[in-house]
Design a protein around this motif. Structure first.
Motif, PDB file in Angstrom:
ATOM      1  N   ALA A  69      51.771   4.025 -19.538  1.00 51.71           N
ATOM      2  CA  ALA A  69      50.865   3.129 -20.242  1.00 51.71           C
ATOM      3  C   ALA A  69      50.117   3.892 -21.321  1.00 51.71           C
ATOM      4  N   SER A  70      49.625   3.163 -22.301  1.00 51.63           N
ATOM      5  CA  SER A  70      48.934   3.808 -23.417  1.00 51.63           C
ATOM      6  C   SER A  70      47.649   4.491 -22.954  1.00 51.63           C
ATOM      7  N   LEU A  71      47.279   5.514 -23.684  1.00 48.96           N
ATOM      8  CA  LEU A  71      45.983   6.155 -23.483  1.00 48.96           C
ATOM      9  C   LEU A  71      44.865   5.159 -23.748  1.00 48.96           C
ATOM     10  N   GLN A  72      45.058   4.302 -24.760  1.00 47.40           N
ATOM     11  CA  GLN A  72      44.041   3.309 -25.116  1.00 47.40           C
ATOM     12  C   GLN A  72      43.718   2.403 -23.926  1.00 47.40           C
ATOM     13  N   GLY A  73      44.741   2.057 -23.139  1.00 44.92           N
ATOM     14  CA  GLY A  73      44.518   1.182 -22.002  1.00 44.92           C
ATOM     15  C   GLY A  73      43.673   1.798 -20.917  1.00 44.92           C
ATOM     16  N   LEU A  74      43.578   3.132 -20.899  1.00 44.19           N
ATOM     17  CA  LEU A  74      42.720   3.831 -19.928  1.00 44.19           C
ATOM     18  C   LEU A  74      41.285   3.975 -20.415  1.00 44.19           C
ATOM     19  N   ASP A  75      41.077   3.800 -21.713  1.00 46.70           N
ATOM     20  CA  ASP A  75      39.794   4.108 -22.349  1.00 46.70           C
ATOM     21  C   ASP A  75      38.805   2.970 -22.133  1.00 46.70           C
ATOM     22  N   GLU A  76      37.701   3.261 -21.469  1.00 46.81           N
ATOM     23  CA  GLU A  76      36.658   2.260 -21.249  1.00 46.81           C
ATOM     24  C   GLU A  76      35.396   2.557 -22.054  1.00 46.81           C
ATOM     25  N   ARG A  77      35.454   3.583 -22.917  1.00 47.92           N
ATOM     26  CA  ARG A  77      34.258   4.000 -23.649  1.00 47.92           C
ATOM     27  C   ARG A  77      34.427   3.942 -25.164  1.00 47.92           C
ATOM     28  N   GLY A  78      35.478   3.273 -25.623  1.00 50.78           N
ATOM     29  CA  GLY A  78      35.655   3.087 -27.058  1.00 50.78           C
ATOM     30  C   GLY A  78      35.962   4.365 -27.800  1.00 50.78           C
ATOM     31  N   CYS A  79      36.765   5.242 -27.199  1.00 49.96           N
ATOM     32  CA  CYS A  79      37.068   6.534 -27.815  1.00 49.96           C
ATOM     33  C   CYS A  79      38.398   6.550 -28.561  1.00 49.96           C
ATOM     34  N   VAL A  80      39.287   5.563 -28.315  1.00 43.32           N
ATOM     35  CA  VAL A  80      40.677   5.673 -28.762  1.00 43.32           C
ATOM     36  C   VAL A  80      41.004   4.637 -29.826  1.00 43.32           C
ATOM     37  N   ALA A  81      41.638   5.100 -30.903  1.00 40.71           N
ATOM     38  CA  ALA A  81      42.287   4.223 -31.878  1.00 40.71           C
ATOM     39  C   ALA A  81      43.789   4.353 -31.667  1.00 40.71           C
ATOM     40  N   TYR A  82      44.453   3.225 -31.433  1.00 42.00           N
ATOM     41  CA  TYR A  82      45.875   3.214 -31.088  1.00 42.00           C
ATOM     42  C   TYR A  82      46.687   2.843 -32.327  1.00 42.00           C
ATOM     43  N   LEU A  83      47.702   3.657 -32.640  1.00 38.36           N
ATOM     44  CA  LEU A  83      48.543   3.414 -33.810  1.00 38.36           C
ATOM     45  C   LEU A  83      49.974   3.149 -33.376  1.00 38.36           C
ATOM     46  N   GLY A  84      50.584   2.160 -34.007  1.00 36.88           N
ATOM     47  CA  GLY A  84      51.993   1.860 -33.762  1.00 36.88           C
ATOM     48  C   GLY A  84      52.671   1.493 -35.064  1.00 36.88           C
ATOM     49  N   THR A  85      54.001   1.496 -35.046  1.00 36.67           N
ATOM     50  CA  THR A  85      54.744   1.238 -36.277  1.00 36.67           C
ATOM     51  C   THR A  85      56.061   0.554 -35.955  1.00 36.67           C
ATOM     52  N   PHE A  86      56.572  -0.191 -36.930  1.00 35.52           N
ATOM     53  CA  PHE A  86      57.908  -0.767 -36.825  1.00 35.52           C
ATOM     54  C   PHE A  86      58.941   0.095 -37.548  1.00 35.52           C
ATOM     55  N   SER A  87      58.514   1.225 -38.106  1.00 34.37           N
ATOM     56  CA  SER A  87      59.440   2.083 -38.843  1.00 34.37           C
ATOM     57  C   SER A  87      60.499   2.687 -37.954  1.00 34.37           C
ATOM     58  N   LYS A  88      60.111   3.156 -36.762  1.00 36.73           N
ATOM     59  CA  LYS A  88      61.072   3.789 -35.868  1.00 36.73           C
ATOM     60  C   LYS A  88      61.882   2.748 -35.100  1.00 36.73           C
ATOM     61  N   VAL A  89      61.299   1.582 -34.858  1.00 33.34           N
ATOM     62  CA  VAL A  89      61.986   0.548 -34.094  1.00 33.34           C
ATOM     63  C   VAL A  89      63.022  -0.167 -34.961  1.00 33.34           C
ATOM     64  N   LEU A  90      62.663  -0.451 -36.205  1.00 32.88           N
ATOM     65  CA  LEU A  90      63.526  -1.239 -37.086  1.00 32.88           C
ATOM     66  C   LEU A  90      63.981  -0.436 -38.297  1.00 32.88           C
ATOM     67  N   ALA A  91      63.069  -0.217 -39.260  1.00 32.49           N
ATOM     68  CA  ALA A  91      63.429   0.520 -40.472  1.00 32.49           C
ATOM     69  C   ALA A  91      62.162   0.931 -41.201  1.00 32.49           C
TER      70      ALA A  91
END
Length: 482
Positions: free
Chosen positions: A296-318
């Motif tokens: 699971a993501s690190l963000q999902g463990l964060d209860e203190r507002g410390c994490v910004a979660y980044l994702g992309t479609f570049s690796k999945v698609l193009a």
């Protein structure tokens, strides 16, 4: 005596994902301290009977807990809560949050097989994407053609959030989602919000050079923190001022392929909270996890507002789609919106609308399911073929996920930059690993497996066999931590 969870484990059958509900309920109790280390969980058979579920659903939930280190499971004995590291002393100080490619990189104008960072573009679902794009280009509503919301189209933000909630256990509100052209753009925006000139920023070593360059451009003093088989090791962090930003790739570390252990994840979150740092979780290719369910993501463990979660479609698609996303802590929503407005870095509305349809209609999930099998087979074939001719001259890194394989050379005296150039001259787009280090480098090659079909793998194995001389036995393995 086993705990009795039916008084607090209430399932919402209308929502579905019963396995995930079981996993999240136990995880919350473990992290909150209600379930102490060593406490036995009910047997899967007893819990399934108490909840009126198929036993396989409970088994799958327990398997997720075990895979992420929350419980210990052994055949013939009870599943028990695993010991977790204690939080560090001290509390947050309450502060508010007012690139050059590495040496030996392939020419970016040339497409070469085995180039890291590229999916198999020939497998891109052209017809499906063209249909979604054409429909939206013809049918955009009038108000969608204006300047719009700087954070992105609401329909795409909602679709992205639904996707990462299901696949990565992200916990957020649609207001926290920001659509950006790339994860590099997101790193640059966050660095501008968080860092003042001279602030410390921690990066993984080895790590993603573009993120490091962007943080340096924002005026940060870079501190490289070594990585080992459990991910970033804060115990090896250099002395100096506390960080204001920490960039990590916890699910599939770039470039080593290591997955950050639960103990390291919890320590990182505690450290960030204690020093008021923002953790930037770059989840660049977690869709392609081959050994069971991804962590699971690190963000999902964060209860203190410390994490910004980044994702992309570049690796999945193009990469050419130029669509990525950031899910930021609530306190950064308004500053991020203002930063996007000033940067002008928005994704065209018809692309956003088409991607929302692509997600909502299930095309992304179908493509990921199909390509996960393809990429896994190519990863395993690459590692096995190279292992067969290694003769102690190199060793492959983890093959549990991702689109690239780290190949570590056995001798510190190997010039991996020269070797990479020789391979590029043979039409193989590998990268030297030494260029990804800040501190003392370990030589090796980074191999993109998305385009690693059998003839190309054979060419690579033959070329390495001819080019890499036997290692000096006195210097083999040279204290490699990774």
């Amino acid at each position: 005596m086993a705990i009795e969870p039916t008084t607090w484990l209430v399932l919402d059958r209308a929502v579905g994902d019963l396995e995930g509900q079981i996993y999240r309920a136990f995880r919350a109790r473990i992290l909150g301290g209600a379930l102490q280390a060593g406490a036995p969980l009910p047997s899967t058979r007893a819990l399934a009977a108490a909840l009126g579920l198929a036993r396989s659903t409970v088994v799958a939930g327990y398997d997720r807990l075990a895979a992420e280190g929350y419980v210990n499971a052994a055949r013939g004995s009870a599943t028990r809560v695993a010991p977790l590291p204690p939080p560090p002393q001290g509390a947050a100080d309450g502060r508010s949050f007012a690139p050059v490619p590495p040496p030996g990189s392939p020419d970016p104008a040339r497409f070469l097989p085995l180039r890291p960072g590229l999916p198999d573009l020939e497998a891109f679902p052209h017809a499906t994407w063209a249909r979604c794009l054409a429909a939206r280009a013809r049918g955009l509503r009038v108000h969608d053609l204006g300047y719009g919301d700087e954070q992105g189209l609401p329909i795409l933000r909602a679709a992205v959030l639904d996707h990462v909630r299901r696949t990565r256990a992200v916990v957020a509100d649609p207001a926290q989602v920001v659509i950006v052209p790339s994860t590099a753009a997101a790193v640059a925006l966050l660095a501008g919000l968080v860092l003042a000139p001279g602030d410390a920023a921690w990066v993984e070593d080895p790590g993603y050079p573009t993120a490091r360059a962007l943080l340096q451009r924002a005026g940060a003093r870079i501190a490289a923190v070594p990585v080992d088989v459990e991910g970033i090791d804060l115990g090896q962090a250099p002395a100096g001022p506390p960080p204001r930003l920490i960039h990590v790739t916890p699910s599939h570390q770039y470039p080593t392929g290591a997955a950050m252990s639960l103990a390291r994840r919890l320590r990182l979150l505690d450290h960030a909270a204690a020093c008021g740092a923002l953790v930037v979780e770059d989840d660049y290719d977690s869709e392609f996890h081959y050994a069971g369910r991804p962590l699971a993501s690190l963000q999902g463990l964060d209860e203190r507002g410390c994490v910004a979660y980044l994702g992309t479609f570049s690796k999945v698609l193009a990469p050419g789609l130029r669509i990525a996303y950031a899910i930021v802590p609530p306190r950064l929503v308004a500053p991020m919106q203002a930063a996007v407005r000033l940067s002008g870095g928005t994704v065209p509305m018809h692309l956003q609308a088409a991607m929302a349809d692509f997600l909502e209609e299930g095309h992304l999930n179908a493509h990921v399911r199909r390509m996960r099998k393809v990429y896994h087979a190519r990863m395993v074939e690459t590692a096995e073929r190279l292992d067969a001719v290694a003769a102690g001259r190199w060793r492959a890194g983890p093959v549990d996920g991702g689109l690239q394989l780290a190949l570590w050379l056995a001798s510190r005296h190997h010039d991996d930059t020269a070797l990479a150039r020789q391979l590029q001259d043979r039409g193989l787009g590998v990268l030297p690993l030494s260029g990804l280090f800040v501190g003392p480098a370990q030589p090796g090659l980074l191999i993109g497996v998305a385009t690693a079909q059998s003839p190309v793998i054979d060419r690579l194995a033959a070329a390495l066999d001819a080019l890499v001389l036997p290692s000096d036995s006195r210097d083999a393995n040279h204290g490699c931590r990774i």
